[in-house]
Design a protein around this motif. Structure first.
Motif, PDB file in Angstrom:
ATOM      1  N   LEU A  85      17.857  60.830  53.075  1.00  0.00           N
ATOM      2  CA  LEU A  85      17.363  61.874  51.311  1.00  0.00           C
ATOM      3  C   LEU A  85      19.309  61.879  50.714  1.00  0.00           C
ATOM      4  CD1 LEU A  85      15.116  64.540  52.590  1.00  0.00           C
ATOM      5  CD2 LEU A  85      14.722  62.654  50.991  1.00  0.00           C
ATOM      6  N   HIS A  86      20.059  62.493  51.495  1.00  0.00           N
ATOM      7  CA  HIS A  86      21.527  62.749  51.614  1.00  0.00           C
ATOM      8  C   HIS A  86      21.763  61.329  50.590  1.00  0.00           C
ATOM      9  CE1 HIS A  86      25.233  66.058  51.540  1.00  0.00           C
ATOM     10  NE2 HIS A  86      24.657  65.531  50.335  1.00  0.00           N
ATOM     11  N   SER A  87      21.932  60.699  51.605  1.00  0.00           N
ATOM     12  CA  SER A  87      22.628  59.041  50.927  1.00  0.00           C
ATOM     13  C   SER A  87      22.054  58.843  49.257  1.00  0.00           C
ATOM     14  CB  SER A  87      22.278  57.798  51.863  1.00  0.00           C
ATOM     15  OG  SER A  87      21.409  57.637  51.999  1.00  0.00           O
ATOM     16  N   PHE A  88      20.613  59.191  49.534  1.00  0.00           N
ATOM     17  CA  PHE A  88      20.565  58.533  47.585  1.00  0.00           C
ATOM     18  C   PHE A  88      21.013  59.943  46.849  1.00  0.00           C
ATOM     19  CE2 PHE A  88      15.758  57.904  50.082  1.00  0.00           C
ATOM     20  CZ  PHE A  88      16.971  56.898  50.384  1.00  0.00           C
TER      21      PHE A  88
ATOM     22  N   ARG B 108      27.195  62.273  38.236  1.00  0.00           N
ATOM     23  CA  ARG B 108      26.558  61.765  38.864  1.00  0.00           C
ATOM     24  C   ARG B 108      25.424  61.034  38.173  1.00  0.00           C
ATOM     25  NH1 ARG B 108      27.422  65.368  42.952  1.00  0.00           N
ATOM     26  NH2 ARG B 108      27.578  64.895  45.336  1.00  0.00           N
ATOM     27  N   PHE B 109      25.578  61.503  37.327  1.00  0.00           N
ATOM     28  CA  PHE B 109      24.814  60.469  36.053  1.00  0.00           C
ATOM     29  C   PHE B 109      25.434  59.316  35.580  1.00  0.00           C
ATOM     30  CE2 PHE B 109      21.240  64.205  35.868  1.00  0.00           C
ATOM     31  CZ  PHE B 109      20.399  63.507  36.476  1.00  0.00           C
ATOM     32  N   ALA B 110      26.968  60.034  35.344  1.00  0.00           N
ATOM     33  CA  ALA B 110      27.527  58.937  34.831  1.00  0.00           C
ATOM     34  C   ALA B 110      27.971  58.388  35.949  1.00  0.00           C
ATOM     35  CB  ALA B 110      28.959  59.857  34.507  1.00  0.00           C
ATOM     36  N   TYR B 111      27.958  58.422  36.929  1.00  0.00           N
ATOM     37  CA  TYR B 111      28.156  57.353  38.723  1.00  0.00           C
ATOM     38  C   TYR B 111      26.856  56.143  38.044  1.00  0.00           C
ATOM     39  CZ  TYR B 111      31.911  59.212  40.258  1.00  0.00           C
ATOM     40  OH  TYR B 111      33.040  60.172  41.154  1.00  0.00           O
ATOM     41  N   TRP B 112      25.648  56.252  38.434  1.00  0.00           N
ATOM     42  CA  TRP B 112      24.720  56.018  38.325  1.00  0.00           C
ATOM     43  C   TRP B 112      24.222  54.878  36.540  1.00  0.00           C
ATOM     44  CZ3 TRP B 112      20.868  60.779  39.457  1.00  0.00           C
ATOM     45  CH2 TRP B 112      21.442  60.934  41.145  1.00  0.00           C
ATOM     46  N   ARG B 113      24.437  55.572  35.244  1.00  0.00           N
ATOM     47  CA  ARG B 113      24.836  54.614  34.475  1.00  0.00           C
ATOM     48  C   ARG B 113      26.048  53.812  34.249  1.00  0.00           C
ATOM     49  NH1 ARG B 113      24.939  59.642  31.642  1.00  0.00           N
ATOM     50  NH2 ARG B 113      26.779  59.617  31.488  1.00  0.00           N
TER      51      ARG B 113
ATOM     52  N   SER C  90      24.292  56.948  45.472  1.00  0.00           N
ATOM     53  CA  SER C  90      23.518  56.643  46.044  1.00  0.00           C
ATOM     54  C   SER C  90      23.291  55.187  46.354  1.00  0.00           C
ATOM     55  CB  SER C  90      22.711  57.038  44.434  1.00  0.00           C
ATOM     56  OG  SER C  90      21.618  56.199  44.690  1.00  0.00           O
ATOM     57  N   THR C  91      22.625  55.428  47.207  1.00  0.00           N
ATOM     58  CA  THR C  91      22.587  54.084  48.188  1.00  0.00           C
ATOM     59  C   THR C  91      21.738  52.936  47.735  1.00  0.00           C
ATOM     60  OG1 THR C  91      20.586  55.040  49.976  1.00  0.00           O
ATOM     61  CG2 THR C  91      23.469  54.884  50.496  1.00  0.00           C
ATOM     62  N   ILE C  92      20.574  53.945  46.537  1.00  0.00           N
ATOM     63  CA  ILE C  92      19.448  53.152  46.211  1.00  0.00           C
ATOM     64  C   ILE C  92      20.585  52.221  45.062  1.00  0.00           C
ATOM     65  CG2 ILE C  92      17.622  52.492  44.353  1.00  0.00           C
ATOM     66  CD1 ILE C  92      16.777  54.590  45.317  1.00  0.00           C
ATOM     67  N   PHE C  93      21.968  52.785  44.258  1.00  0.00           N
ATOM     68  CA  PHE C  93      22.217  52.601  42.914  1.00  0.00           C
ATOM     69  C   PHE C  93      23.427  51.731  43.353  1.00  0.00           C
ATOM     70  CE2 PHE C  93      20.576  55.688  40.704  1.00  0.00           C
ATOM     71  CZ  PHE C  93      19.968  55.465  39.577  1.00  0.00           C
TER      72      PHE C  93
END
Length: 656
Positions: A383-386, A286-291, A330-333
């Protein structure tokens, strides 16, 4: 025309001339449920949803034509930010790297607007509201039953039901659990029904356990704590939750026992899954997805790449094969990557306004419990969509719209307007035209999908008929641009397999591939198809450039790209360069990655690349490297596969 006039929220309602509390809720639930029996996001499901949303909208207008409609834009910050978000998505649509994908992604949001508007109007009626709660929860019980059967009889170790993946199902079960508790409280004086809804809540809790979604487990704890915080009688609620927990544990234990005892299929160890949470690859991924999402955003910070297009651009910025996927979890990203800083800013404004409103609502003792429960359902989905991919599922988008409508009923700053009023009639007509357009769009999309699926089946039996079907598809106003590269590769196959095949087959294929690139320049499949065509036309330099571009756009998801590129390099005498192209396949596609992506045929693709790499090493005299690659081949293919004996013979001869 009737002018707009303010009314008090306590003004008595006009009598319903038609049974709105029956007709409209049934259509709402049909819109949210029926498509999942056709695959949800598949062309058939999208078409059914479009038709149902149009029917729901028309039915709402028909049953409301003889009475004034209640209209309210309160709470303004929430509703206007949602309107602005949809408007910005439409504004940047021409800049999308795949307008086809963006339009298909926007259509469920249009449908969610229908659900929100109609449900917000209907839930003012107590019988209609209760009917919606009951019907939605009963549908959820059907989804649970299907999931239980699949879990017990299948070989996947998590419950998925109709959702394909466990995490979005977990979100659905959290909402169902909350709805069951609300129904139990509403039937407080009816002991028999109270017990039934208590059991339903426990069953949903059991299903939630078996999804093995750690994020969902944490979120359900959060929303239940918020529920206790918002209730006057906390002791009674805690007693109820204790009973639900017991039923949930028993349900999960029974299903696991049946699965293991009768079908001999092992399942996940819950305590072990909780214990490994901090070291799990799913967490690091997940951290990789966000990067990766940050890199995608930085490339187009203002407008983004187009709503729904994360899956189209993600492969280019992917760090490795472990983060293969069509969303950033993550919907925000996702908002930043797809809509840029403007769209993401509007989205964050919506989140902030909703959080503020929810906080005020939950601490206000005067707000009805059903509204608070609906808001908790919205919070759970949010919350889960984040943390996961739930926002990409139409059923969860529609569920969010439904419960948001129940959390924000038309009770404050109310105006009454007639449908014949131009102030209401014009936007209603415009929206009706949008819904009609979406129905036509999904209809042609469905027809094209059916024809191309038949063409792919026919390709091996009657390639001429398959090619003719593609020609028919491309005359339609709507079709998936991926079909262009499929048709181009079919022409390559025909050219290579048919006797005295005319060069015009490759020319047709080139036209398809170039059209695909013009429509979706970041889709590597079109570039790969063009590379194959150019190679067979003898245009080696251009073909090598297109293969290179293919790997620039998608270096980690499809080993045949590397294999085709390496073969052409080898043929042209660039053996070392061919080895360099294949090395990432050997290094990146570990046994764990292959096992995780088993349904996508990755094992055979990696094996084919390893066979080629072994042969190249033998040709270069690098026998130690060849032995290592050969070991990978033997681990990936059956031992009686002829290629194993052939490579072994070559390797033995080279050692002599």
């Amino acid at each position: 025309m009737c002018a707009m006039s303010k009314t008090s929220s306590k003004q008595p309602e006009e009598p319903h001339l038609l049974p709105r509390h029956l007709a409209l809720p049934v259509l709402i639930l049909a819109l949210m449920t029926v498509p999942w029996f056709f695959g949800g996001r598949e062309p058939m499901g999208l078409l059914v949803n479009s038709l149902l949303s149009l029917v729901l909208f028309a039915s709402w207008l028909i049953v409301s034509r003889y009475q004034s409609l209640k209209v309210s834009i309160y709470p303004r910050a929430i509703l206007w930010s949602l309107v602005a978000l949809l408007a910005w998505s439409a504004v940047v649509l021409p800049l999308s790297i795949s307008r086809y994908t963006s339009i298909l992604y926007l259509i469920p949001f249009l449908q969610s607007v229908v659900v929100f508007v109609v449900a917000r109007d209907v839930v003012g009626d107590k019988s209609a509201r209760r009917f919606i709660w009951m019907l939605w929860t009963m549908v959820a019980l059907v989804v649970l039953a299907i999931g239980a059967v699949i879990f017990v009889t299948g070989d996947y170790d998590r419950m998925t039901s109709l959702f394909y993946w466990a995490n979005p199902l977990a979100t659905y079960f959290i909402v169902a659990l909350l709805a069951s508790i609300q129904l139990m409280e509403e039937h407080n004086t009816e002991q028999q029904q109270r017990k039934l809804w208590l059991i339903a809540a426990g069953l949903f809790g059991g299903g939630l356990i078996l999804t093995y979604s750690r994020a969902a487990w944490l979120i359900v704890l959060v929303v239940l704590v918020l529920m206790a915080y918002s209730r006057k009688d906390k002791k009674a609620l805690l007693t109820t939750l204790a009973k639900v927990a017991v039923i949930a544990a028993v349900t999960a234990a029974v299903l696991v026992t049946v699965r293991v005892a009768f079908f001999r299929t092992p399942t996940i160890n819950v305590s072990q899954r909780v214990a490994e949470s901090t070291t799990s690859t799913s967490v690091t991924d997940r951290f990789a997805y966000w990067r990766e999402s940050t890199a995608i955003f930085s490339a187009r910070p203002l407008t983004g790449w187009g709503i729904g297009t994360f899956k189209e651009i993600h492969a280019t910025y992917q760090e490795g094969p472990t983060t293969a996927g069509d969303n950033p979890h993550s919907t925000i990203f996702q908002a930043f990557a797809e809509l840029g800083v403007v769209g993401a800013g509007i989205f964050l404004l919506f989140i902030g306004a909703l959080a503020r409103y929810a906080y005020q609502m939950l601490r206000d003792p005067k707000v009805e419990t059903w509204r608070k429960t609906a808001m908790l359902a919205v919070i759970a989905i949010g919350l889960h969509s984040f943390l996961d991919l739930v926002s990409n599922y139409p059923v969860l988008i529609l569920t969010l719209a439904l419960f948001l409508a129940m959390a924000l009923p038309i009770t404050e700053h109310v105006h009454q307007m007639r449908i014949k009023s131009w102030r209401l009639g014009v936007p209603l007509i415009a929206f009706g035209l949008l819904l009609t357009g979406s129905a036509v769009y999904t209809y042609y999309n469905y027809l094209s999908a059916v024809d191309t699926e038949f063409a792919s089946l026919q390709a091996g039996l009657d390639p001429d008929d398959a090619a003719a079907r593609y020609v028919d598809v491309f005359t339609r106003p709507v079709y998936d641009p991926n079909y262009l590269s499929d048709a181009a590769l079919l022409q390559v196959s025909r050219y290579l397999t048919e006797e005295s095949a005319p060069v015009s087959l490759l020319e047709d294929g080139e036209r398809y591939a170039r059209l695909g690139i013009s429509r979706e320049p970041y889709d590597e499949k079109h570039h790969f198809a063009l590379a194959q065509i150019l190679e067979n036309q003898g245009k080696t330099t251009e073909a090598l450039k297109e293969y290179q571009r293919t790997l620039e756009l998608d270096p980690y998801n499809y080993p045949p790209y590397q294999a085709a590129y390496a073969k052409l390099l080898r043929r042209e005498g660039y053996v070392d360069e061919a080895i360099e192209v294949l090395l990432p396949v050997e290094r990146a596609y570990t046994d764990e990655v292959i096992a995780n992506r088993a349904p996508f045929g990755l094992k055979s693709q990696v094996a084919a690349a390893e066979v080629l790499l072994t042969d190249l090493y033998i040709e270069r005299g690098k026998l130690d490297n060849a032995a290592y690659s050969f070991g990978r081949v033997k681990a990936l293919v059956p031992q009686d596969d002829p290629v194993v004996n052939l490579l072994q013979t070559k390797l033995d001869a080279a050692k002599k």
